[in-house]
Design a protein around this motif. Structure first.
Motif, mmCIF file in Angstrom:
data_model
loop_
_atom_site.group_PDB
_atom_site.id
_atom_site.type_symbol
_atom_site.label_atom_id
_atom_site.label_comp_id
_atom_site.label_asym_id
_atom_site.label_seq_id
_atom_site.Cartn_x
_atom_site.Cartn_y
_atom_site.Cartn_z
ATOM 1 N N PRO B 5 0.829 -1.195 0.000
ATOM 2 C CA PRO B 5 0.000 0.000 0.000
ATOM 3 C C PRO B 5 0.869 1.253 0.000
ATOM 4 O O PRO B 5 1.869 1.321 0.708
ATOM 5 N N GLY B 6 0.493 2.190 -0.823
ATOM 6 C CA GLY B 6 1.305 3.405 -0.915
ATOM 7 C C GLY B 6 2.264 3.365 -2.076
ATOM 8 O O GLY B 6 2.829 4.376 -2.458
ATOM 9 N N GLY B 7 2.447 2.162 -2.622
ATOM 10 C CA GLY B 7 3.209 2.053 -3.854
ATOM 11 C C GLY B 7 4.719 2.176 -3.672
ATOM 12 O O GLY B 7 5.265 1.873 -2.620
ATOM 13 N N GLN B 8 5.315 2.624 -4.736
ATOM 14 C CA GLN B 8 6.778 2.671 -4.833
ATOM 15 C C GLN B 8 7.425 3.494 -3.720
ATOM 16 O O GLN B 8 8.490 3.166 -3.220
ATOM 17 N N LYS B 9 6.717 4.572 -3.355
ATOM 18 C CA LYS B 9 7.261 5.499 -2.365
ATOM 19 C C LYS B 9 7.546 4.789 -1.038
ATOM 20 O O LYS B 9 8.615 4.945 -0.455
ATOM 21 N N THR B 10 6.562 4.043 -0.574
ATOM 22 C CA THR B 10 6.711 3.344 0.700
ATOM 23 C C THR B 10 7.860 2.365 0.631
ATOM 24 O O THR B 10 8.653 2.235 1.580
#
Lengths: 488, 88
Positions: B5-10
């Protein structure tokens, strides 16, 4: 092991160097007192005239380091020519190198720690060897100019000083390893400083100088002068004599003593609480003098080292004007003086030398000397408070292990809070202490006020650890119980 | 694509944090005290904490030897006085 490590060079020495064994059981309180006293007593006994210098000549050794000696427990012309300087130098050098990761050592390994301490021990003996060679070759021990020592005498002097340092190192090790209280260097230093201060104030020894017979102690000298001379000149001459300690030094020392005692009580109190027991809170003091006297001690260790090599080089190249103007020049001001004074060069500006060349040089000396003392102390205390194992990170780790947290902070914020308080305290403390020291020296303290500053702070630290040990280990079978617990 | 969850950033954040943590744990302590073996603290300067493998000596022997050393210097003084050697 692919990369080269300095520490590995110590491996072959490990089996030759004498090493004090750690006692299996914990030492008794009484044993510790006795061991500490005996080692300190032996240290004082080592202030014994060196063989190779005529006893009568001992006074006539012109001393270029007189304003540094009291701080290191060294006495000119004795076996303790360098006092604790080699040991302090090697300890500061290697511990700072390891702290700044210039030396590749892994302190989690027992073998590395053992090698590290062998390195410190060997370095201190080696440094003492180098220093004594530097002084012997520069003609420091010669009875008169142009009458150099014979080779055997020179070798004998070097051997005596080096061997003495080996024994002093072993005494330090003995106290460090738990036979005595807390730190060996500081214990020996405190005793030496205390006895030196007493000798300089109430010492009744009478020595023959160019001005006739003089008492060593400044107070004794005042009494004697009042009895034998008219009152005015009696008081003036006890204030301005140069060969031995004077009343001026005595007053500055007493004032410094009072200020340092006062400063030693300044602290920032953190309220800590147990994470397991509710509604129990205690205060945890962070002292203003977080690094104690170590910043001052480090600064003067640097100065002493500079002066030994500066003296040796300036004597060796006495004809070289470049050395004289830029490095150092030592001169005797009057024929009755028993000291060499710094007169020019870089080292003049890094000393409280009383020589007055011109108003500009005197002004520069005041500025540069104070600046040097303060910046060196501050930068040392900044490094030391973070590498010595008492930094915020280390402290918060200990707190966590013991189930302690600071009131009003989350567990994760403790490190941050400690990291905010500790460097501030240590830097401010070192700054104030070094300012006092610089002032007292420039007003004519000649080492005595500095030595008392170092003595009082380390004495208090040692006393603290003695008392905490006393409280922890009980007083069951101690014959010193009366001294420490007068109420019982 | 990514299940986080939150994608690449996380993922990137987690990666950075893990790296930092690893770096911290890989760092060796800077002094014997921070390694938990005693030694110099902020106010005390200690040199010797551990037992090295070497020529082990009892503390009493050291004290006796030190006094012996002082006596040997005394004797050297006497010899120097009697023979007139070693004195410049």
């Amino acid at each position: 092991m692919s990369s080269f490590r300095l520490l590995d060079l110590m491996k072959p020495f490990g089996s030759i160097i004498p090493e004090i064994e750690i006692s299996l059981g914990k030492s008794e309180f009484d044993d510790k007192i006795i061991y500490t006293f005996v080692s300190c007593f032996i240290y004082l006994l080592l202030q014994f005239p060196i063989v190779g210098v005529k006893v009568a000549e001992q006074l006539s050794i012109k001393d270029p380091f007189y304003w540094l000696r009291p701080i290191f427990g060294s006495e000119k012309g004795t076996l303790l020519e360098f006092g604790l300087l080699p040991i302090l130098t090697s300890a500061f050098l290697w511990q700072l190198a390891a702290g700044n990761r210039l030396l590749n050592v892994n302190f989690t390994l027992k073998s590395d720690r053992a090698l590290f301490q062998t390195l410190q021990k060997l370095t201190s003996v080696f440094l003492s060897f180098i220093y004594s060679i530097a002084l012997v070759s520069s003609g420091y021990f010669d009875s008169s100019v142009g009458n150099p020592l014979s080779l055997t005498t020179a070798a004998l002097i070097v051997a005596q000083i080096t061997l003495t340092t080996l024994f002093v190192t072993l005494l330090v090790e003995l106290i460090d390893k738990g036979y005595g209280f807390s730190s060996g260097v500081l214990s020996l230093l405190t005793i030496a400083i205390a006895s030196n201060f007493a000798y300089n104030t109430i010492g009744i020894q009478v020595l023959k100088t160019a001005r006739g017979f003089e008492s060593v102690g400044s107070l004794v000298n005042l009494m004697k002068n009042i009895r034998t001379k008219p009152l005015g000149s009696a008081i003036i001459s006890s204030f301005n004599r140069l060969n031995f300690s004077n009343l001026n030094q005595f007053y500055i020392t007493i004032i410094t003593f009072a200020i340092v005692m006062y400063l030693a009580n300044f602290r920032f109190e953190l309220t800590i609480k147990s994470t397991k027991v509710r509604s129990m809170s205690q205060s945890y003091p962070i002292k203003l003098l977080f690094c104690g006297s170590l910043p001052i001690l480090f600064t003067f260790t640097v100065l002493y080292n500079l002066n030994i090599f500066g003296y040796a080089i300036s004597r060796k190249m006495a004809s070289n004007t470049l050395v004289k103007t830029f490095l150092a020049d030592y001169d005797i001001i009057s024929s009755s003086s028993i000291h060499y004074e710094l007169t020019s060069g870089l080292l003049y500006y890094l000393s409280p030398s009383p020589i007055y060349n011109s108003i500009i040089s005197k002004f520069l000396q005041t500025i540069i000397y104070s600046f040097f003392i303060i910046t060196t102390s501050i930068s040392f205390s900044k490094t030391w408070s973070s590498v010595s194992g008492s930094s915020g990170n280390d402290l918060s780790k200990t707190f966590k292990e013991q189930g302690i947290s600071i009131l009003g902070y989350r567990d994760s914020a403790i490190t941050k809070e400690l990291n905010k308080v500790i460097p501030t305290a240590s830097i401010t403390g070192a700054g104030i202490l070094s300012l006092i020291v610089a002032f007292s020296e420039l007003f004519g303290g000649y080492g005595l006020p500095v030595s008392v500053t170092v003595g009082i702070t380390s004495g208090l630290t040692i006393l603290e650890s003695i008392m905490s040990e006393w409280q922890q280990n009980g007083d069951k079978n101690s014959s010193f119980a009366q001294v420490f617990n007068p109420n019982q | 694509m990514s299940q986080v969850p939150g994608g690449q950033k996380t993922l990137q954040k987690r990666h950075a944090r893990a790296e930092k943590k690893q770096q911290l744990s890989a760092q060796t302590p800077t002094s014997t005290r921070s390694a938990g073996a005693g030694g110099s603290s902020s106010t005390l300067l200690k040199l010797f904490t551990d037992e090295a493998q070497g020529l082990k000596v009892d503390p009493l022997v050291v004290l006796v030897l030190a006094v012996g050393f002082i006596f040997s210097v005394v004797i050297l003084h006497i010899i120097a006085k009697l023979t007139g050697k070693f004195i410049s």
